[in-house]
Design a protein around this motif. Sequence first.
Motif, mmCIF file in Angstrom:
data_model
loop_
_atom_site.group_PDB
_atom_site.id
_atom_site.type_symbol
_atom_site.label_atom_id
_atom_site.label_comp_id
_atom_site.label_asym_id
_atom_site.label_seq_id
_atom_site.Cartn_x
_atom_site.Cartn_y
_atom_site.Cartn_z
ATOM 1 N N SER A 67 -10.816 -22.229 82.190
ATOM 2 C CA SER A 67 -10.989 -21.107 82.999
ATOM 3 C C SER A 67 -11.487 -19.766 82.344
ATOM 4 C CB SER A 67 -10.080 -20.738 84.164
ATOM 5 O OG SER A 67 -8.911 -20.111 83.467
ATOM 6 N N LEU A 68 -11.425 -19.744 80.743
ATOM 7 C CA LEU A 68 -11.485 -18.387 80.129
ATOM 8 C C LEU A 68 -12.932 -17.920 80.418
ATOM 9 C CD1 LEU A 68 -9.275 -19.131 77.400
ATOM 10 C CD2 LEU A 68 -8.668 -17.603 79.348
ATOM 11 N N GLY A 69 -13.895 -18.906 80.344
ATOM 12 C CA GLY A 69 -15.283 -18.253 80.313
ATOM 13 C C GLY A 69 -15.634 -17.504 81.654
ATOM 14 N N SER A 70 -15.199 -18.137 82.635
ATOM 15 C CA SER A 70 -15.147 -17.620 84.154
ATOM 16 C C SER A 70 -14.121 -16.288 84.151
ATOM 17 C CB SER A 70 -14.702 -18.539 85.260
ATOM 18 O OG SER A 70 -15.376 -19.656 85.211
ATOM 19 N N MET A 71 -13.124 -16.437 83.517
ATOM 20 C CA MET A 71 -12.289 -15.218 83.233
ATOM 21 C C MET A 71 -12.809 -13.910 82.811
ATOM 22 S SD MET A 71 -8.927 -14.437 84.002
ATOM 23 C CE MET A 71 -7.697 -15.810 83.466
ATOM 24 N N VAL A 72 -13.791 -14.074 81.703
ATOM 25 C CA VAL A 72 -14.389 -13.192 81.116
ATOM 26 C C VAL A 72 -15.451 -12.425 82.241
ATOM 27 C CG1 VAL A 72 -16.399 -12.521 79.531
ATOM 28 C CG2 VAL A 72 -14.532 -13.930 78.843
ATOM 29 N N GLY A 73 -16.225 -13.195 82.877
ATOM 30 C CA GLY A 73 -16.891 -12.785 84.046
ATOM 31 C C GLY A 73 -16.313 -11.922 85.034
ATOM 32 N N PHE A 74 -15.161 -12.647 85.440
ATOM 33 C CA PHE A 74 -14.314 -12.113 86.617
ATOM 34 C C PHE A 74 -13.692 -10.802 86.128
ATOM 35 C CE2 PHE A 74 -11.648 -12.572 90.404
ATOM 36 C CZ PHE A 74 -10.337 -12.125 89.880
ATOM 37 N N SER A 75 -13.188 -10.720 85.075
ATOM 38 C CA SER A 75 -12.491 -9.459 84.678
ATOM 39 C C SER A 75 -13.414 -8.383 84.596
ATOM 40 C CB SER A 75 -11.784 -9.671 83.308
ATOM 41 O OG SER A 75 -12.902 -9.939 82.269
ATOM 42 N N GLY A 76 -14.605 -8.527 84.061
ATOM 43 C CA GLY A 76 -15.739 -7.556 84.190
ATOM 44 C C GLY A 76 -16.128 -7.062 85.346
ATOM 45 N N MET A 77 -16.240 -8.071 86.489
ATOM 46 C CA MET A 77 -16.440 -7.704 87.721
ATOM 47 C C MET A 77 -15.500 -7.064 88.403
ATOM 48 S SD MET A 77 -19.095 -7.752 89.753
ATOM 49 C CE MET A 77 -20.186 -8.873 88.865
ATOM 50 N N VAL A 78 -14.125 -7.506 88.136
ATOM 51 C CA VAL A 78 -13.125 -6.852 88.653
ATOM 52 C C VAL A 78 -12.941 -5.423 88.497
ATOM 53 C CG1 VAL A 78 -10.394 -6.581 88.897
ATOM 54 C CG2 VAL A 78 -11.651 -8.883 89.263
ATOM 55 N N PHE A 79 -13.228 -5.108 86.949
ATOM 56 C CA PHE A 79 -13.434 -3.875 86.527
ATOM 57 C C PHE A 79 -14.223 -2.909 87.033
ATOM 58 C CE2 PHE A 79 -12.732 -0.681 83.473
ATOM 59 C CZ PHE A 79 -13.870 -0.422 82.773
ATOM 60 N N GLY A 80 -15.483 -3.847 87.211
ATOM 61 C CA GLY A 80 -16.582 -2.661 87.555
ATOM 62 C C GLY A 80 -16.517 -2.613 88.978
ATOM 63 N N LEU A 81 -16.195 -3.196 90.045
ATOM 64 C CA LEU A 81 -15.847 -2.904 91.308
ATOM 65 C C LEU A 81 -14.864 -2.133 91.507
ATOM 66 C CD1 LEU A 81 -16.295 -6.670 92.943
ATOM 67 C CD2 LEU A 81 -17.855 -4.563 92.971
ATOM 68 N N LEU A 82 -13.699 -2.182 90.752
ATOM 69 C CA LEU A 82 -12.583 -1.188 90.766
ATOM 70 C C LEU A 82 -13.133 0.403 90.581
ATOM 71 C CD1 LEU A 82 -9.489 -2.866 89.682
ATOM 72 C CD2 LEU A 82 -9.762 -2.126 91.533
ATOM 73 N N VAL A 83 -13.731 0.478 89.441
ATOM 74 C CA VAL A 83 -14.590 1.617 88.948
ATOM 75 C C VAL A 83 -15.528 2.257 90.150
ATOM 76 C CG1 VAL A 83 -15.785 2.727 87.315
ATOM 77 C CG2 VAL A 83 -14.180 1.413 86.688
ATOM 78 N N ILE A 84 -16.589 1.351 90.307
ATOM 79 C CA ILE A 84 -17.641 1.946 91.003
ATOM 80 C C ILE A 84 -17.403 1.568 92.574
ATOM 81 C CG2 ILE A 84 -19.883 1.294 91.563
ATOM 82 C CD1 ILE A 84 -19.704 2.293 88.616
ATOM 83 N N HIS A 85 -16.653 0.697 93.083
ATOM 84 C CA HIS A 85 -16.602 0.506 94.346
ATOM 85 C C HIS A 85 -15.369 1.275 94.988
ATOM 86 C CE1 HIS A 85 -19.073 -1.349 97.442
ATOM 87 N NE2 HIS A 85 -17.908 -1.388 98.163
ATOM 88 N N VAL A 86 -14.177 1.175 94.345
ATOM 89 C CA VAL A 86 -13.113 1.742 94.855
ATOM 90 C C VAL A 86 -12.927 3.081 94.256
ATOM 91 C CG1 VAL A 86 -10.489 1.504 94.761
ATOM 92 C CG2 VAL A 86 -12.091 -0.514 94.789
ATOM 93 N N GLY A 87 -13.412 3.431 93.089
ATOM 94 C CA GLY A 87 -13.563 4.708 92.400
ATOM 95 C C GLY A 87 -12.504 5.353 92.068
ATOM 96 N N ILE A 88 -11.740 4.323 91.409
ATOM 97 C CA ILE A 88 -10.399 4.850 90.531
ATOM 98 C C ILE A 88 -10.980 5.193 89.133
ATOM 99 C CG2 ILE A 88 -8.811 3.540 92.050
ATOM 100 C CD1 ILE A 88 -8.664 1.341 89.988
ATOM 101 N N PRO A 89 -9.973 5.972 88.604
ATOM 102 C CA PRO A 89 -10.416 6.389 87.099
ATOM 103 C C PRO A 89 -10.533 4.978 86.409
ATOM 104 C CG PRO A 89 -8.494 7.783 87.903
ATOM 105 C CD PRO A 89 -8.797 6.732 88.939
#
Lengths: 259, 317, 369
Positions: free
Chosen positions: C82-104
């Motif tokens: 699942s590591l390849g999917s984890m790469v994409g998943f982690s990037g997306m989680v990070f991106g959404l947290l930053v852009i959508h939730v707006g945390i530092p």
Amino acid sequence: MTTPILEMIDIQKHFGRIIALSGVSFSVMPGECHCLLGDNGAGKSTFIKTMSGAHTPTVGEMRVAGDTVHFTSPREALAAGIATVYQDLAMIPLMSVSRNFWLGREPEVGFGPLRWLDFKKADAITLEQMKQMGINLREPGQAVGTLSGGERQTVAIARAVYFGAKALILDEPTSALGVRQTANVLTTIDRVRKKGIGVVFITHNVRRAMAVGDRFTVLNRGKTLGTADRGHISSEELQSLMAGGEELAQLEASLGKTI
Amino acid sequence: MKNLSFKAVLLASLAATAAMGVVQSASAADEKYVLIHHSPDSETFWNTVKNGASLAAKEVGATVTFRNPPSGDLADMVRIIQQTTAEKPDGIIVTIPDLETVGGAIADAVAQGIPVVTMNTGTAEESKKLGALLHVGQPEYEAGKGAGERAKAEGMKSFLCVNSLFPNVAGQQRCEGFAEGLGVPLGEQMIDSGTDAAEIANRVKAYLSSHPDTSAVLTLGPMTAIPTIKALKDNGMAGDIYFATFDLNPDISQAIKDGVINFAIDQQPFLQGYLPVITLTNDLRYGVLQANSVLSGPGFVTKDNLSLVESLAGKYR
Amino acid sequence: MTSISTDERLKRNSLLRRALVRPELGAIGGTAAVFAFFLILAGGTQMFALDGVINWSTVSAQFIVLAVGVSLLMIAGEFDLSLGSMVGFSGMVFGLLVIHVGIPVWVAIVLTFAVCALIGTINGVLVIRTGLPSFVVTLAFMFILRGATIWSAITFNKQPVVSGISDAAAGDPIAWLFGGKAFTGLFTWLGQQGIIETYTRGTRLGQPIVDGIPMLILWAIGLVIVGQWVLTRTKFGNWIYAAGGDPQAARNVGVPVARVKVLMFIVAAICAALLGISQAIEFGSAASDRGIMTEFEAIICVVFGGALLTGGYGSVVGAALGAVIFGVVQQGLFFTNVESSLFRVFLGTILLGAVVANTYIRRSITGER
């Protein structure tokens, strides 16, 4: 009368409705080799697992050096000085002798989070211990896979002894070995016994037991049928006790003393 | 003996001519261009672009090599752009699938003095911002809108947009434009079809059966058009439902002839390959450059103007 | 200390033989072959100029980061598909947290690592508790994570890409650690001295074309050093070998096999998250198609590096060498203009050669028949 190093008194082990052990009494003196003889299916593996702490007895008492004990894990038994060497799970062939010897108890140098293996100490002690057991390694980094079966057993025994085993349980140590390697292992057991360690030698091969045992106990259908001293019982008697008297007598008649 | 010496002279003169030919083409400028696009290997649209670019290169005596990330991963595309920049070619022709991701690498190439022409996805504004010479492409939103207006004129009121271009935002823009042209808001009419032909066909059929009042279908390229043609033939709607697609290829032009597809929106990929090569060469050799970007499309291809297109579909059209 | 006399009948291994015959020998040979190949074919091109080297080194670093985690896990006897999917998943989680939730950004980084470590733990615990092969359990997560990545992107951002991360990361205290560059001062100075080429126009006029060492390369080097050291020089490393070599024997001497394996799943997951976050910060966007197939590429690197598929034997350095080759070949392809199809033949041959060599070397070391 010395205290047995390890004693099992009327042990029973039930698994649900199955009674694997229905009354086992067994003891081992320091410096003696006590052979437990049992045919396949007699309950040997349950017996070993109970003695080594992998199973807890349903009924009965266990004593180590006279004190009652209650093991809940093999690690506890190990800490109390009961070491078990299993038949096929003694060593990891891909790893070196030194790494195998010290597995779980590796010596380290350094402090805090910055600790690393003390290869110098580990290798020196490994080489020395192996030499004492009659194995001359090219180097401690030699993989266990390069050793013969008998040598591997010896390493396992040497490990157990070095780390303070007071009682050593050997599960069929020679069943997979040829004649010469068996002789090597038996020699090792003799050395070990002379160090004052009590050895429990579990086997279904009467001849091998007779070669090295001081006492003999037969296990049949989950029950110990009694203990005899060396010189007070013959191999035929042991054989028939193991197999359950009458059937064997009939078989013997038709096979003519070849068993 | 005479034969031999005659042959020897012939061979020698042939060799000399060949050598001169070699020398001659070496003295023609022999520029090296690299064309980088964003699609995975499975997207056949680029065939036409490559043919256009190769034709232009042959005409002016330059060479073009083609590169793309095999799986369509834009991160890989950035690495390719950076690698190409390190090679220092005479010109780079590149698409802008996502300004934020690839913009930096393209701007760096420009900043190292390499002339860049952008094409296909991306807008003229983005191209200018990055410092490229110009952009040759079809503005996605406008193309979609043009198509939507045509569909509205023919009385259509609802549609399905089959989008296989994720994560490229171009697909989204086309569907949005079509919705605007049609005069309806873009809700769930846009489906992510994936890139596998069987999957695309199934998703189209599933959508149409659960939305029976859909009056038009828009596909975004050959990858989605072909399976959709099949899907419509399977569920009997071929010819009944209004069907427009982007881009052309032999199957699409056949479907236009058969009346299954009403029109194809041709972004004229030939121009997207041909014009950048010519632009770069003219700029490098003679210092001349058009003043603005080129809209290569939309051209609308219908049954009426199909005949020339047909013979070249998939190759130059 | 007593001196140990050796049996005079036994050959003592020469120092040279002992230095050469090691698990990563096949990988070293294979890497040398690949570099020789490229030096011949592309020695004159920019491939070995500073910017060319940075180009393929960065791609290699991408592969190395995953390969280190996967090598430790495979030596411990388990797979994680699942590591390849984890790469994409982690990037997306990070991106959404930053852009959508707006945390530092720094909070998002910490949270993303925590989430991925948690998923690694779940993978590990599931494998241990159910007794199912890790191949199967992590295959399931491969789908789960990829699906979650695409779904969350479309649901929260209406498209499969989340952009705008560069702006959000500017000025963040630790964002540069993951997508930025190091030694920028040194490189700027080198540019001024004329040792490195500089940009000739635009907003970057005068800056060196290579303005620093990408952080990912430093992470990769660091991970290889720490990984190899832990594996070969510490107690825990001994346990990793044992857990993979024979878990039951290891348990019998008191090694906490379950704990070792779960920790390795966590390490691998964190490596994947490191890659995902670094890519998101470097490219300024998270995309739902990042990392596809990379878990298999990592497994190939690890096997190339000398590891046994069944565990208990292998090398982190060897796996890193395999990863270097992947990067060199993937980018070097373009420098040489050789057909990618021919190169796949070459790559497959090198891989086969390395694996065969590894098998003979391992048999010589471990005495297996």
